[in-house]
Design a protein around this motif. Structure first.
Motif, PDB file in Angstrom:
ATOM      1  N   ARG A   1       0.832  -1.215   0.000  1.00  0.00           N
ATOM      2  CA  ARG A   1       0.000   0.000   0.000  1.00  0.00           C
ATOM      3  C   ARG A   1       0.860   1.257   0.000  1.00  0.00           C
ATOM      4  NH1 ARG A   1      -3.440  -3.339   3.198  1.00  0.00           N
ATOM      5  NH2 ARG A   1      -2.314  -2.781   5.104  1.00  0.00           N
ATOM      6  N   GLU A   2       2.002   1.198   0.689  1.00  0.00           N
ATOM      7  CA  GLU A   2       2.915   2.346   0.710  1.00  0.00           C
ATOM      8  C   GLU A   2       3.467   2.603  -0.688  1.00  0.00           C
ATOM      9  OE1 GLU A   2       5.671   5.335   1.386  1.00  0.00           O
ATOM     10  OE2 GLU A   2       3.892   4.750   2.521  1.00  0.00           O
ATOM     11  N   GLN A   3       3.852   1.533  -1.393  1.00  0.00           N
ATOM     12  CA  GLN A   3       4.367   1.692  -2.749  1.00  0.00           C
ATOM     13  C   GLN A   3       3.292   2.229  -3.687  1.00  0.00           C
ATOM     14  OE1 GLN A   3       7.478   1.260  -3.907  1.00  0.00           O
ATOM     15  NE2 GLN A   3       8.254   0.681  -1.886  1.00  0.00           N
TER      16      GLN A   3
ATOM     17  N   SER B   1       0.775   4.033  -3.007  1.00  0.00           N
ATOM     18  CA  SER B   1       0.355   5.403  -2.687  1.00  0.00           C
ATOM     19  C   SER B   1       1.083   6.433  -3.536  1.00  0.00           C
ATOM     20  CB  SER B   1       0.577   5.692  -1.199  1.00  0.00           C
ATOM     21  OG  SER B   1       1.969   5.747  -0.896  1.00  0.00           O
ATOM     22  N   HIS B   2       2.208   6.030  -4.141  1.00  0.00           N
ATOM     23  CA  HIS B   2       2.985   6.946  -4.980  1.00  0.00           C
ATOM     24  C   HIS B   2       2.559   6.895  -6.446  1.00  0.00           C
ATOM     25  CE1 HIS B   2       5.592   7.645  -1.555  1.00  0.00           C
ATOM     26  NE2 HIS B   2       5.819   6.344  -1.447  1.00  0.00           N
ATOM     27  N   TRP B   3       1.681   5.956  -6.783  1.00  0.00           N
ATOM     28  CA  TRP B   3       1.211   5.854  -8.163  1.00  0.00           C
ATOM     29  C   TRP B   3       0.153   6.922  -8.428  1.00  0.00           C
ATOM     30  CZ3 TRP B   3       0.721   0.524 -10.883  1.00  0.00           C
ATOM     31  CH2 TRP B   3       1.921  -0.198 -10.728  1.00  0.00           C
ATOM     32  N   PRO B   4       0.216   7.605  -9.534  1.00  0.00           N
ATOM     33  CA  PRO B   4      -0.789   8.638  -9.830  1.00  0.00           C
ATOM     34  C   PRO B   4      -2.175   8.060 -10.066  1.00  0.00           C
ATOM     35  CG  PRO B   4       0.671   8.310 -11.715  1.00  0.00           C
ATOM     36  CD  PRO B   4       1.260   7.546 -10.574  1.00  0.00           C
TER      37      PRO B   4
ATOM     38  N   GLN C   1      -4.484   4.144  -9.759  1.00  0.00           N
ATOM     39  CA  GLN C   1      -4.507   2.757  -9.331  1.00  0.00           C
ATOM     40  C   GLN C   1      -5.274   1.909 -10.354  1.00  0.00           C
ATOM     41  OE1 GLN C   1      -3.069   1.928  -6.218  1.00  0.00           O
ATOM     42  NE2 GLN C   1      -2.449   4.079  -6.108  1.00  0.00           N
TER      43      GLN C   1
ATOM     44  N   MET D   1       2.377   3.644 -15.443  1.00  0.00           N
ATOM     45  CA  MET D   1       2.827   2.633 -14.498  1.00  0.00           C
ATOM     46  C   MET D   1       2.400   1.199 -14.830  1.00  0.00           C
ATOM     47  SD  MET D   1       4.455   4.690 -12.563  1.00  0.00           S
ATOM     48  CE  MET D   1       4.961   3.659 -11.203  1.00  0.00           C
TER      49      MET D   1
ATOM     50  N   TYR E   1      12.176  -4.518  -6.171  1.00  0.00           N
ATOM     51  CA  TYR E   1      12.592  -3.159  -5.816  1.00  0.00           C
ATOM     52  C   TYR E   1      14.054  -3.149  -5.387  1.00  0.00           C
ATOM     53  CZ  TYR E   1       7.609  -2.148  -5.821  1.00  0.00           C
ATOM     54  OH  TYR E   1       6.302  -1.991  -6.189  1.00  0.00           O
TER      55      TYR E   1
END
Length: 282
Positions: free
Chosen positions: A107-109, A111-114, A116, A251, A279
């Motif tokens: 979820r943290e990763q 959250s940086h996607w413009p 979903q 993405m 990663y």
């Protein structure tokens, strides 16, 4: 003499007035005001340093926790991409808490996607009949099921919700030809990913939809990824037609396949290897 006497009386009166006004002023001064200014300023500076040090200490601990959490996520993520679905299922069965650690990092990763991919799939489903039955392979926190009115079979390696079916995604308990839509949203992880799609083919009704969203770099031949055309060809040989392909997002890539009414799958399908999404360690 008279004038001299008056002058002395005036001076005495002045002295008396000085004494009478000074004493109450001194009595009203509190402890902080009695402290020399230089000492007070030193105390304030020391206090400021202590407070700043505390904030720095808290910030450092937070960073360390985030780094440890990120390390666990990278380790689990690499594990999922480089082992079979059965091995992953057995791994998390031994310690289900690791699944929570993984999804916290996931979820943290994300959250940086413009944008979903699951939101695009939700929007697609909402534009269709709510009577369509859906199988969500690799559902995670079951966001899809919680966002639509359709009946959704949420499937993943661990069940953190009573509605989620915990199983190896290549061997689900769903009946053959029982669902209208099968979804893989960033969940084709594992060395045996073709068996997941084969299972989706088994549970899909003729004319059913197969939606696959995956990280775009996994389908970049110039960067060690699979050729999207070869991947599409493999799925088509399983008995599907490619309705559309969306590569506009930065993405991820999104495939919309449809199962043929009379599908005859090729047993000798050449599946391209999908590049693991691993990663970098920081």
């Amino acid at each position: 003499m008279e004038s001299s006497s008056k002058g002395k009386n005036r001076r005495r009166g002045k002295k008396r007035r000085k004494v009478s006004t000074y004493q109450p002023l001194e009595a009203s001064v509190d402890a902080s005001e009695q402290t020399p200014p230089s000492s007070l300023s030193k105390r304030r500076k020391l206090g400021g340093v202590a407070s700043s040090g505390g904030n720095k200490s808290t910030s450092f601990l937070d960073k360390m926790r985030a780094r440890l959490s990120g390390g666990h996520f990278r380790m689990l993520n690499e594990k999922l991409y480089t082992c079979s679905g059965k091995d992953a299922f057995d791994y998390f069965k031994e310690d289900p808490e690791l699944f929570s650690v993984y999804h916290t990092g996931y979820r943290e990763q994300m959250s940086h996607w413009p944008e979903q991919p699951v939101n695009i799939i939700i929007k697609w489903l909402k534009s269709r009949n709510t009577s369509l039955t859906v199988a969500d392979f690799g559902c995670g926190d079951a966001k899809l099921a919680k966002s639509v009115k359709n009946k959704v079979f949420s499937i993943d390696l661990v069940s953190q919700d009573p509605s989620v079916i915990a199983c190896d995604m290549s061997q689900t308990p769903l009946e053959s030809s029982s669902v209208d839509v099968a979804v893989f949203c960033l969940s084709l992880m594992g060395t045996n990913y073709p068996s997941y799609i084969t299972e989706a083919n088994r549970v899909l009704k003729p004319g059913g939809w197969l939606l696959i969203a995956e990280v775009k770099s996994r389908f970049n031949p110039n960067n060690g990824g699979a050729d999207p055309e070869k991947f599409s060809e493999a799925v088509k040989n399983l008995g599907f037609s490619l309705a559309s392909k969306d590569m506009n997002n930065k993405m991820f890539i999104l495939f919309y396949f449809r199962k043929k009414e009379r599908s005859v799958s090729d047993r000798n399908i050449s599946w391209p290897e999908l590049k693991p999404c691993i990663y970098k360690r920081r």
